[in-house]
Design a protein around this motif. Sequence first.
Motif, PDB file in Angstrom:
ATOM      1  N   THR A  70       0.956  -1.209  -0.175  1.00 30.97           N
ATOM      2  CA  THR A  70       0.373   0.011   0.104  1.00 30.97           C
ATOM      3  C   THR A  70       0.716   1.597   0.031  1.00 30.97           C
ATOM      4  OG1 THR A  70      -0.466   0.033   2.517  1.00 30.97           O
ATOM      5  CG2 THR A  70      -1.530  -0.579   1.460  1.00 30.97           C
ATOM      6  N   ILE A  71       0.610   2.194  -0.275  1.00 33.28           N
ATOM      7  CA  ILE A  71       1.161   3.534   0.040  1.00 33.28           C
ATOM      8  C   ILE A  71       1.466   3.655   0.916  1.00 33.28           C
ATOM      9  CG2 ILE A  71       0.548   5.971  -1.144  1.00 33.28           C
ATOM     10  CD1 ILE A  71       1.253   4.271  -3.354  1.00 33.28           C
ATOM     11  N   ASP A  72       0.191   4.223   1.719  1.00 37.13           N
ATOM     12  CA  ASP A  72       0.878   4.274   3.204  1.00 37.13           C
ATOM     13  C   ASP A  72       0.612   3.419   4.980  1.00 37.13           C
ATOM     14  OD1 ASP A  72       0.896   7.178   2.403  1.00 37.13           O
ATOM     15  OD2 ASP A  72      -1.789   6.612   2.484  1.00 37.13           O
ATOM     16  N   VAL A  73       0.893   3.607   5.358  1.00 36.62           N
ATOM     17  CA  VAL A  73       0.764   2.535   6.592  1.00 36.62           C
ATOM     18  C   VAL A  73      -0.138   2.076   6.999  1.00 36.62           C
ATOM     19  CG1 VAL A  73       1.686   2.090   9.382  1.00 36.62           C
ATOM     20  CG2 VAL A  73       3.307   3.690   7.883  1.00 36.62           C
ATOM     21  N   LYS A 126       1.215  -2.507   3.913  1.00 37.09           N
ATOM     22  CA  LYS A 126       0.249  -2.976   3.764  1.00 37.09           C
ATOM     23  C   LYS A 126      -0.810  -3.798   3.978  1.00 37.09           C
ATOM     24  CE  LYS A 126       5.019  -6.654   3.024  1.00 37.09           C
ATOM     25  NZ  LYS A 126       4.394  -6.641   1.214  1.00 37.09           N
ATOM     26  N   ALA A 127      -1.888  -4.025   3.208  1.00 34.41           N
ATOM     27  CA  ALA A 127      -3.540  -4.582   3.684  1.00 34.41           C
ATOM     28  C   ALA A 127      -2.763  -5.993   3.386  1.00 34.41           C
ATOM     29  CB  ALA A 127      -4.131  -3.345   2.754  1.00 34.41           C
ATOM     30  N   VAL A 185      -3.305   1.280  -2.941  1.00 29.20           N
ATOM     31  CA  VAL A 185      -2.283   0.386  -3.012  1.00 29.20           C
ATOM     32  C   VAL A 185      -1.607   0.123  -4.541  1.00 29.20           C
ATOM     33  CG1 VAL A 185      -4.464  -1.934  -1.981  1.00 29.20           C
ATOM     34  CG2 VAL A 185      -4.776  -0.900  -4.310  1.00 29.20           C
ATOM     35  N   ILE A 186      -0.625  -0.335  -4.600  1.00 27.35           N
ATOM     36  CA  ILE A 186       1.169  -0.865  -5.005  1.00 27.35           C
ATOM     37  C   ILE A 186       0.335  -1.897  -5.986  1.00 27.35           C
ATOM     38  CG2 ILE A 186       2.796  -1.253  -5.908  1.00 27.35           C
ATOM     39  CD1 ILE A 186       3.715   0.529  -3.107  1.00 27.35           C
TER      40      ILE A 186
END
Length: 258
Positions: free
Chosen positions: A230-233, A241-242, A256-257
């Motif tokens: 993911t872009i953010d925490v 990550k998620a 999301v990446i």
Amino acid sequence: MDEKRKKETGFIMRQEEVAENIFSMWINTPASQIAKPGQFIDLFCHDQSRLLPRPISICEIDRLRGSIRLVYRVSGKGTKEFSNLSSGDTIQMIGPLGNGFPIDIPQKDAMIIGGGIGIPPMLELAKEFPSSCKIVLGYNNFPFLKEEFEKTGSKVYVATENGSYGTKGTVVTAIMENYLKANVIFACGPAPMLRAVKKFAQARGIECYVSMEERMACGIGACLGCTVDTIDVNDRLNVKKARVCKDGPVFNAKEVII
């Protein structure tokens, strides 16, 4: 474990093969009363040697008859076992699981995109936008479920890799060739397709939601076996990550990446 995640017994109403190695199964289950487009069901094998459940996205919801429809591809021993079930058989299941697509924005000009086995999860969503959205479906060859999408009243555009149906190329090719526009996109399919759709949406400032596919073990967020970058925490995990099963499978594409 809350009420909607208890293992229960589902009753097979009917099952048929809709394309080569792709099966449609209707299951009578209380999950039909709370399920949403974009969520999934964990199915358990009768064969006790296969301990882990198989996650399968919900294709359609029939609240009146108390049933859900799952359309899946036979890709291993577990799904092969499911394909041998017929009317009257039972199956152990948990669900619905995960979050679904945001459907509280009917006033927006929506585009629904599905690719491969990511097409079935978009059918129930398409029914939320009757006659008012654009539907773009990408296939390797045979366009399964196409007629059912057309019954929603929305215009359906098809892309195939070999050009046997519709546009030759990808879903993005079909979008470009037909000059399609939207201010919100919902998409489900293989990672390369989602990556291309995200790029297309970002370049045009279009709001975009993607349903991501990852191998899952527990299906309820405990094992962290299905994380995506993911872009953010992530506030729950404290890392970038998620969990697809718990935080997804539907994400805002910008988060999301892919």
